[in-house]
Design a protein around this motif. Structure first.
Motif, PDB file in Angstrom:
ATOM      1  N   GLY A  36      30.394 -14.187 -42.418  1.00 39.60           N
ATOM      2  CA  GLY A  36      30.979 -13.381 -41.354  1.00 39.60           C
ATOM      3  C   GLY A  36      32.364 -13.916 -41.063  1.00 39.60           C
ATOM      4  O   GLY A  36      32.642 -15.083 -41.315  1.00 39.60           O
ATOM      5  N   ALA A  37      33.238 -13.053 -40.525  1.00 38.62           N
ATOM      6  CA  ALA A  37      34.588 -13.509 -40.193  1.00 38.62           C
ATOM      7  C   ALA A  37      34.522 -14.403 -38.962  1.00 38.62           C
ATOM      8  O   ALA A  37      33.470 -14.517 -38.332  1.00 38.62           O
ATOM      9  N   ASN A  38      35.639 -15.021 -38.608  1.00 39.42           N
ATOM     10  CA  ASN A  38      35.685 -15.802 -37.373  1.00 39.42           C
ATOM     11  C   ASN A  38      35.374 -14.893 -36.192  1.00 39.42           C
ATOM     12  O   ASN A  38      35.855 -13.766 -36.144  1.00 39.42           O
ATOM     13  N   SER A 163      34.965 -26.722 -46.413  1.00 37.97           N
ATOM     14  CA  SER A 163      36.330 -26.335 -46.091  1.00 37.97           C
ATOM     15  C   SER A 163      37.318 -27.395 -46.587  1.00 37.97           C
ATOM     16  O   SER A 163      37.214 -28.564 -46.205  1.00 37.97           O
ATOM     17  N   HIS A 192      33.416 -19.615 -45.744  1.00 35.64           N
ATOM     18  CA  HIS A 192      34.464 -18.599 -45.802  1.00 35.64           C
ATOM     19  C   HIS A 192      34.782 -18.247 -47.233  1.00 35.64           C
ATOM     20  O   HIS A 192      35.559 -17.352 -47.507  1.00 35.64           O
ATOM     21  N   TYR A 193      34.207 -19.007 -48.160  1.00 32.06           N
ATOM     22  CA  TYR A 193      34.561 -18.801 -49.555  1.00 32.06           C
ATOM     23  C   TYR A 193      33.477 -18.024 -50.268  1.00 32.06           C
ATOM     24  O   TYR A 193      32.380 -18.509 -50.473  1.00 32.06           O
ATOM     25  N   LEU A 194      33.814 -16.789 -50.607  1.00 34.01           N
ATOM     26  CA  LEU A 194      32.814 -15.898 -51.148  1.00 34.01           C
ATOM     27  C   LEU A 194      32.350 -16.319 -52.534  1.00 34.01           C
ATOM     28  O   LEU A 194      31.248 -16.033 -52.935  1.00 34.01           O
ATOM     29  N   GLU A 195      33.205 -17.041 -53.261  1.00 37.34           N
ATOM     30  CA  GLU A 195      32.764 -17.489 -54.580  1.00 37.34           C
ATOM     31  C   GLU A 195      31.607 -18.474 -54.420  1.00 37.34           C
ATOM     32  O   GLU A 195      30.767 -18.601 -55.280  1.00 37.34           O
ATOM     33  N   GLU A 296      33.813 -10.756 -52.280  1.00 39.52           N
ATOM     34  CA  GLU A 296      34.883 -10.559 -51.314  1.00 39.52           C
ATOM     35  C   GLU A 296      35.201  -9.074 -51.150  1.00 39.52           C
ATOM     36  O   GLU A 296      35.410  -8.587 -50.043  1.00 39.52           O
ATOM     37  N   ASP A 297      35.207  -8.351 -52.283  1.00 40.44           N
ATOM     38  CA  ASP A 297      35.433  -6.903 -52.215  1.00 40.44           C
ATOM     39  C   ASP A 297      34.377  -6.245 -51.326  1.00 40.44           C
ATOM     40  O   ASP A 297      34.687  -5.406 -50.484  1.00 40.44           O
ATOM     41  N   PHE A 299      32.492  -7.548 -49.021  1.00 40.16           N
ATOM     42  CA  PHE A 299      32.664  -8.035 -47.674  1.00 40.16           C
ATOM     43  C   PHE A 299      33.779  -7.272 -46.951  1.00 40.16           C
ATOM     44  O   PHE A 299      33.597  -6.721 -45.865  1.00 40.16           O
ATOM     45  N   ILE A 300      34.947  -7.225 -47.562  1.00 39.79           N
ATOM     46  CA  ILE A 300      36.087  -6.546 -46.942  1.00 39.79           C
ATOM     47  C   ILE A 300      35.787  -5.052 -46.772  1.00 39.79           C
ATOM     48  O   ILE A 300      36.077  -4.463 -45.738  1.00 39.79           O
ATOM     49  N   LEU A 303      33.489  -4.557 -43.822  1.00 34.91           N
ATOM     50  CA  LEU A 303      34.141  -4.809 -42.541  1.00 34.91           C
ATOM     51  C   LEU A 303      35.123  -3.692 -42.194  1.00 34.91           C
ATOM     52  O   LEU A 303      35.240  -3.288 -41.049  1.00 34.91           O
TER      53      LEU A 303
END
Lengths: 308, 304
Positions: A36-38, A163, A192-195, A296-297, A299-300, A303
């Motif tokens: 999830g984002a911040n 991180s 935060h790192y989708l990989e 990441e694709d 996820f974005i 959102l």
């Protein structure tokens, strides 16, 4: 068997709903990614699952104990590690382990056995006498996780543990996570790192306090993006991106070196649309490949959809 | 292609630590260049030398056609630098931070540029907010905007996205694309290989040396080994078998393992047999394009 069962978990701060009726289940021994984002509500959820924060409504069973009714039992059965490692820099590796063993009330043979286990699993054998402050980040990180599991909890929570850690240390760290999972310890990790999420067996994504996607990495990529995604190699990538962004059949674009990734939308028909567009603007297209979305694709995409 | 940075035989040591070892490298004008490597590889040292913040031991470095040993001050006027720790003043507002950086760089008529940058980074509606009150992603954008106030030709970014969430990160990449369009040269370092895929060219750095230098695509093509993805169950058993019994490099993911082999026809049947004999069910196996991470790990293993 489930290690964590979350049911309609909700947390309100005044009129603000930080976590909104979230439900999910985590199997014993699973590596579970929590994304999830911040500000999406990740930390609030984790605090509730650790028994540190009382839910406004709903409940979760963590290791069989209710976070609403038995928060102290929950705390005894979990381990927790955050991005700010709670290690003592002026103590040695061994002294840090001793310290955490003491906190968890380990004594005698059991303690010696666990200490050996931590040193082994975190690959710290031979480093016992080194001062913690002198250790590189990657090793400190393994020590932090080692001390967080010295009491062999059923579940360990890792809050953005990697991180700013380099690729080699990160891989070693994931080796350690895999070893814990092999010993039937459930690992719930936020990142935060989708990989990195690719390493998880199952993943959930939350946004504005609500759960918006769940499944394995493969399921997320196939179930949540139905529109085709292309990688386009062409001249003048920046201009090409700007041009594509304006089209009604394009959702998202991003530049990858000499390529552009284009997430289309429901208005997209076929590749000739891209070819024609580029031709009319004298952009030379070398190739167009349909690609599998990255996490990441996905996820974005989700959102952005949520915003609309 | 016009070059904007030329590095020849650059060396830097700290006492007995040989941080940068005989590096030679040129950066083209207008490209996004990525320096990738683990901690201690020499990335930050290299960037600091290029920015004139650290003196080199030997070698030749030219930035915007000027020798860094002689024209450090002039060079600093043409470059921007965003360090890992954003140097913002928490008790100043967004506007005041920009003003402060304009003063440092001796920019007199900064107001128009400031508005342009705030617009560009979408911080305009936050201009009176204290920097301390901004989210991580916004702080990062403000730090970037501050480092661009004097219209540099090159911007150096040292691990700019560490600890920033994916949404803000994607936003940040969009802004960088905009800078490329203006003709700016971007030189960045990152420990994330998936970020390096966004660069025009990358240099993989390890233990002070450059071990590969090319476009991400070419670097991947040059890998003479195959990455084979085996979707199987139970995955962990497969991983342990391959790791324990064969000499092959293997990586475990949620529902699959990746195995790196030199000879596909010879080695994969051996792996399959091993798995089948131990009742691991193979659902799928295929050769996949290596990721930059695969290549990097492989090169580092070969080097050591």
């Amino acid at each position: 068997m489930n290690s964590i069962v979350v049911k309609n978990l909700t947390k309100k701060f005044g009129s603000f709903t930080a976590v909104d009726e979230v439900s999910f289940e985590v199997k014993r021994g699973e590596i579970f990614g929590f994304l999830g984002a911040n500000g999406a509500g990740k930390s609030t959820t984790i605090k509730m699952l650790c028994g540190i924060l009382e839910p406004t409504s709903g409940d979760a069973l963590v290791g069989g104990f209710s976070v609403a009714k038995e928060p102290d039992k929950v705390k005894q059965n979990i381990g927790y590690m955050s991005q700010r490692f709670s290690l003592y820099n002026d103590l040695t590796v061994e002294e840090n382990i001793d310290f955490f063993g003491g906190i968890y009330g380990l004594e005698g043979n059991l303690f010696e056995e666990r200490k050996k286990w931590v040193l082994h699993i975190a690959n710290l054998e031979g480093k016992e006498k080194l001062l913690t402050s002198s250790l590189p980040g990657g090793i400190k990180q393994r020590l932090a996780l080692g001390t967080a599991v010295i009491h062999k909890p059923q579940i360990v929570f890792l809050d953005e543990p990697t991180s700013g850690v380099d690729p080699i240390s990160r891989r070693n760290f994931w080796d350690l996570i895999n070893s814990l999972s092999a010993e039937n310890i459930t690992v719930l990790v936020t990142t935060h790192y989708l990989e990195e999420a690719e390493y998880c067996n199952n993943i959930i994504l939350i946004d504005a306090g609500k759960l918006i996607a769940e499944g394995s990495s493969k399921q997320l990529k196939t179930n949540y993006i139905k529109v085709p995604i292309f990688e386009i190699e062409c001249s003048n990538v920046v201009e090409a991106m700007e041009l594509l962004e304006k089209q009604d059949f394009v959702g998202e674009t991003s530049i990858f070196g000499n390529n552009i990734h284009v997430i289309t939308n429901e208005k997209f028909k076929d590749e000739s649309q891209i070819h024609n567009l580029c031709k009319s603007s004298s952009i030379n297209v070398k190739r167009i490949n349909k690609i599998i979305p990255t996490l990441e694709d996905v996820f974005i995409h989700l959102l952005e959809k949520g915003k609309k | 292609m016009e070059q904007i940075i030329q590095i020849e035989n650059l060396e830097k040591s700290y006492g007995t630590i040989h941080a940068v070892q005989n590096i030679s490298l040129s950066i083209n004008k207008g490209e996004m260049f990525g320096l990738v490597g683990p901690d201690g590889a020499g990335k930050t040292t290299t960037i600091r030398i290029l920015c004139g913040l650290l003196l080199k031991d030997s070698g030749d470095v030219k930035v915007v056609d000027k020798d860094i040993s002689k024209y450090r001050k002039e060079i600093q006027k043409s470059i921007g630098y965003l360090s890992q720790k954003f140097s913002l003043y928490g008790d100043l507002t967004v506007d005041e931070n920009m003003e402060f950086f304009a003063e440092i760089h001796n920019v007199k008529d900064y107001k128009e540029r400031r508005d342009e940058l705030l617009e560009f980074t979408r911080l305009k509606s936050f201009r009176s907010r204290l920097a301390d009150k901004l989210s991580g992603g916004m702080k990062q954008k403000l730090a970037l905007a501050c480092s661009l106030i004097h219209k540099p030709q090159i911007i150096f970014l040292d691990e700019p996205t560490t600890g920033v969430d994916p949404v803000s990160r994607r936003d940040f990449w969009k802004i960088l694309s905009g800078l490329l369009k203006e003709g700016m040269t971007i030189f960045m370092s990152t420990p994330y290989l998936d970020e390096a895929e966004r660069c025009n060219r990358v240099a993989l750095m390890n233990a002070g040396k450059i071990i590969a230098l090319d476009t991400p695509q070419k670097i991947k093509e040059h890998m003479d080994n195959f990455v084979v993805e085996i979707v199987c169950t139970p995955v962990r058993k497969a991983y342990e078998l391959i790791k324990g019994i064969t000499e092959l490099e293997v990586q475990m993911f949620g529902d699959r393992v990746n195995v790196i082999v030199k000879n596909y026809e010879k080695e994969i049947p051996v792996v399959k047999k091993l798995l089948e004999k131990n009742s691991v069910e193979i659902l799928d196996n295929r050769i996949i394009t290596p990721s930059l991470e695969n290549v990097f790990m492989h090169l580092i293993k070969e080097a050591s």
